[in-house]
Motif scaffolding. Sequence first.
Motif, PDB file in Angstrom:
ATOM      1  N   GLU A 143      43.249  42.083  47.038  1.00 41.19           N
ATOM      2  CA  GLU A 143      44.666  42.351  47.359  1.00 41.19           C
ATOM      3  C   GLU A 143      44.936  43.044  45.762  1.00 41.19           C
ATOM      4  O   GLU A 143      44.594  42.723  44.783  1.00 41.19           O
ATOM      5  CB  GLU A 143      45.524  41.200  47.464  1.00 41.19           C
ATOM      6  CG  GLU A 143      45.328  40.369  48.908  1.00 41.19           C
ATOM      7  CD  GLU A 143      45.639  41.090  49.858  1.00 41.19           C
ATOM      8  OE1 GLU A 143      46.730  41.701  49.536  1.00 41.19           O
ATOM      9  OE2 GLU A 143      45.222  40.982  51.071  1.00 41.19           O
ATOM     10  N   VAL A 144      46.078  43.923  45.964  1.00 41.77           N
ATOM     11  CA  VAL A 144      46.565  44.391  44.617  1.00 41.77           C
ATOM     12  C   VAL A 144      47.518  43.315  44.311  1.00 41.77           C
ATOM     13  O   VAL A 144      48.614  43.038  44.986  1.00 41.77           O
ATOM     14  CB  VAL A 144      47.340  45.808  44.876  1.00 41.77           C
ATOM     15  CG1 VAL A 144      47.741  46.398  43.750  1.00 41.77           C
ATOM     16  CG2 VAL A 144      46.473  46.796  45.744  1.00 41.77           C
ATOM     17  N   LYS A 145      47.562  42.829  42.666  1.00 40.76           N
ATOM     18  CA  LYS A 145      48.324  41.969  42.341  1.00 40.76           C
ATOM     19  C   LYS A 145      49.970  42.688  42.092  1.00 40.76           C
ATOM     20  O   LYS A 145      49.803  43.894  41.726  1.00 40.76           O
ATOM     21  CB  LYS A 145      47.706  41.544  40.848  1.00 40.76           C
ATOM     22  CG  LYS A 145      46.536  40.791  41.033  1.00 40.76           C
ATOM     23  CD  LYS A 145      46.171  40.334  39.713  1.00 40.76           C
ATOM     24  CE  LYS A 145      44.820  39.775  39.690  1.00 40.76           C
ATOM     25  NZ  LYS A 145      44.046  40.325  38.698  1.00 40.76           N
ATOM     26  N   PRO A 146      51.027  41.876  42.442  1.00 38.31           N
ATOM     27  CA  PRO A 146      52.081  42.715  42.114  1.00 38.31           C
ATOM     28  C   PRO A 146      52.200  43.293  40.758  1.00 38.31           C
ATOM     29  O   PRO A 146      52.935  44.512  40.839  1.00 38.31           O
ATOM     30  CB  PRO A 146      53.221  41.536  42.058  1.00 38.31           C
ATOM     31  CG  PRO A 146      52.512  40.334  42.805  1.00 38.31           C
ATOM     32  CD  PRO A 146      50.844  40.497  42.524  1.00 38.31           C
ATOM     33  N   GLU A 147      51.614  42.930  39.732  1.00 37.25           N
ATOM     34  CA  GLU A 147      51.956  43.546  38.245  1.00 37.25           C
ATOM     35  C   GLU A 147      51.242  44.904  38.322  1.00 37.25           C
ATOM     36  O   GLU A 147      51.200  45.617  37.383  1.00 37.25           O
ATOM     37  CB  GLU A 147      51.712  42.661  37.292  1.00 37.25           C
ATOM     38  CG  GLU A 147      50.289  42.126  36.832  1.00 37.25           C
ATOM     39  CD  GLU A 147      49.849  40.594  37.902  1.00 37.25           C
ATOM     40  OE1 GLU A 147      50.684  40.580  38.971  1.00 37.25           O
ATOM     41  OE2 GLU A 147      48.952  39.986  37.540  1.00 37.25           O
ATOM     42  N   ASP A 148      50.159  45.045  39.085  1.00 40.80           N
ATOM     43  CA  ASP A 148      49.489  46.378  39.198  1.00 40.80           C
ATOM     44  C   ASP A 148      49.839  47.265  40.166  1.00 40.80           C
ATOM     45  O   ASP A 148      49.292  48.358  40.410  1.00 40.80           O
ATOM     46  CB  ASP A 148      47.936  45.786  39.368  1.00 40.80           C
ATOM     47  CG  ASP A 148      47.334  44.940  38.545  1.00 40.80           C
ATOM     48  OD1 ASP A 148      47.649  45.357  37.293  1.00 40.80           O
ATOM     49  OD2 ASP A 148      46.537  44.269  38.758  1.00 40.80           O
ATOM     50  N   GLN A 149      51.052  47.064  40.763  1.00 41.29           N
ATOM     51  CA  GLN A 149      51.580  47.965  42.148  1.00 41.29           C
ATOM     52  C   GLN A 149      51.642  49.498  41.450  1.00 41.29           C
ATOM     53  O   GLN A 149      51.234  50.336  42.274  1.00 41.29           O
ATOM     54  CB  GLN A 149      52.795  47.686  42.507  1.00 41.29           C
ATOM     55  CG  GLN A 149      52.559  46.361  43.349  1.00 41.29           C
ATOM     56  CD  GLN A 149      51.995  46.474  44.657  1.00 41.29           C
ATOM     57  OE1 GLN A 149      51.756  47.574  44.912  1.00 41.29           O
ATOM     58  NE2 GLN A 149      51.770  45.056  45.150  1.00 41.29           N
ATOM     59  N   GLY A 150      52.106  49.715  40.188  1.00 41.87           N
ATOM     60  CA  GLY A 150      52.656  51.028  39.723  1.00 41.87           C
ATOM     61  C   GLY A 150      51.180  51.772  39.327  1.00 41.87           C
ATOM     62  O   GLY A 150      51.206  52.753  38.667  1.00 41.87           O
ATOM     63  N   LYS A 151      50.193  51.129  39.047  1.00 43.95           N
ATOM     64  CA  LYS A 151      48.965  51.646  38.341  1.00 43.95           C
ATOM     65  C   LYS A 151      48.186  52.588  39.419  1.00 43.95           C
ATOM     66  O   LYS A 151      48.249  52.650  40.507  1.00 43.95           O
ATOM     67  CB  LYS A 151      47.965  50.589  37.928  1.00 43.95           C
ATOM     68  CG  LYS A 151      48.574  49.828  36.819  1.00 43.95           C
ATOM     69  CD  LYS A 151      47.489  48.677  36.333  1.00 43.95           C
ATOM     70  CE  LYS A 151      48.240  47.833  35.276  1.00 43.95           C
ATOM     71  NZ  LYS A 151      47.656  46.437  34.948  1.00 43.95           N
TER      72      LYS A 151
END
Length: 334
Positions: A143-151
């Motif tokens: 999964e994509v971690k919430p803190e990585d969403q904009g990367k």
Amino acid sequence: MKWKKFKIKTVTDAEDIIISTLYDIGLEGAQIEDKVPLTALEKEQMFVDILPDGPADDGIAYLSFFVEEKEDGSLELNGEPVTEAQICEKVKEELDGLRMFCEIGEGSIAVDETEDIDWINNWKQYFHQFYIDDLLVIPSWEEVKPEDQGKMILHIDPGTAFGTGMHETTQLCIRQLKKFITPETELLDVGTGSGILAILSLMYGAKHAVGTDLDPCAVDAVADNMANNGIAPEQFEMMIGNIINDKAVQDQVGYEKYDIVVANILADVLVPLTPVIVNQLKEGGIYITSGIIDDKETVVTEAVKAAGLELLEVTYQGEWVSVTARKKETQCAG
Ligand SMILES: C[S@@+](CC[C@H](N)C(=O)[O-])C[C@H]1O[C@@H](n2cnc3c(N)ncnc32)[C@H](O)[C@@H]1O
């Protein structure tokens, strides 16, 4: 599923060159057993913080190659029927060839039979998300971690095709591609494997990509990775076949059409590929290669020059090399 296991006793310094050489005769992928301690990056990628001290590195390595056994016990290599003895003979020939210019140690071959229920998927437990510079690469089962969403994120599942992004040669190609891609870029990715280089090029703004590979497994891997990264079918066309000697593939790929050709394949394949690919490149087009082990750098730079390309840059990561060149523009007379 049963497999014939061909286990070679060698030395750690010869691991990469033997794997590259045997890949060329159709033995793809190798299990490596040695006592070289893991690097910090490997520990990170394997999610291992502390490992007990292992035995001291004695320089010895065992490389195991696997060939699937059919129900009737027969074997195939490169789609051709072959016996166990013929495989051993071919491997021995290749090892004898290597011995002439590098130390490969004992070079003995032991044959065994093994049954591995999930050989294809076992490696996945060691492949976790990681960075290539500012690009986050996430396997499709994470999964994509919430803190990585904009990367900037690449979702990748190589399936049974090569190309997770972890290999030095893939990373060398990615850095070169980023230097040359424009919104007008028409890209050809020879040896696309999982499609990683073409898909990333499209994500970095290229207009359109074509990928070729010998390996039919690349078709499904590319389709999955396109879907996982939101690449539309019309953006990336995939062709199976050998562009080096198959005129039909060359015609289908097209001539003088590409702003960038990228090929992350072994040096011994790049040498015959280069004079062919010149015809696919537009004038002024860029040719990015990797898959080159350091002692084969000159073989590739010479092939590039012999094909009339202008050598632009040679870059390095670990013991791997990337060569970038440009197709010269025709000068108008007068
Ligand atoms: C090292 S992998 C590179 C995969 C991916 N492009 C990457 O950079 O991670 C090399 C790929 O080249 C393919 N290949 C080898 N010889 C080829 C040829 N003559 N034409 C097309 N593909 C080839 C192999 O099947 C393999 O998928």
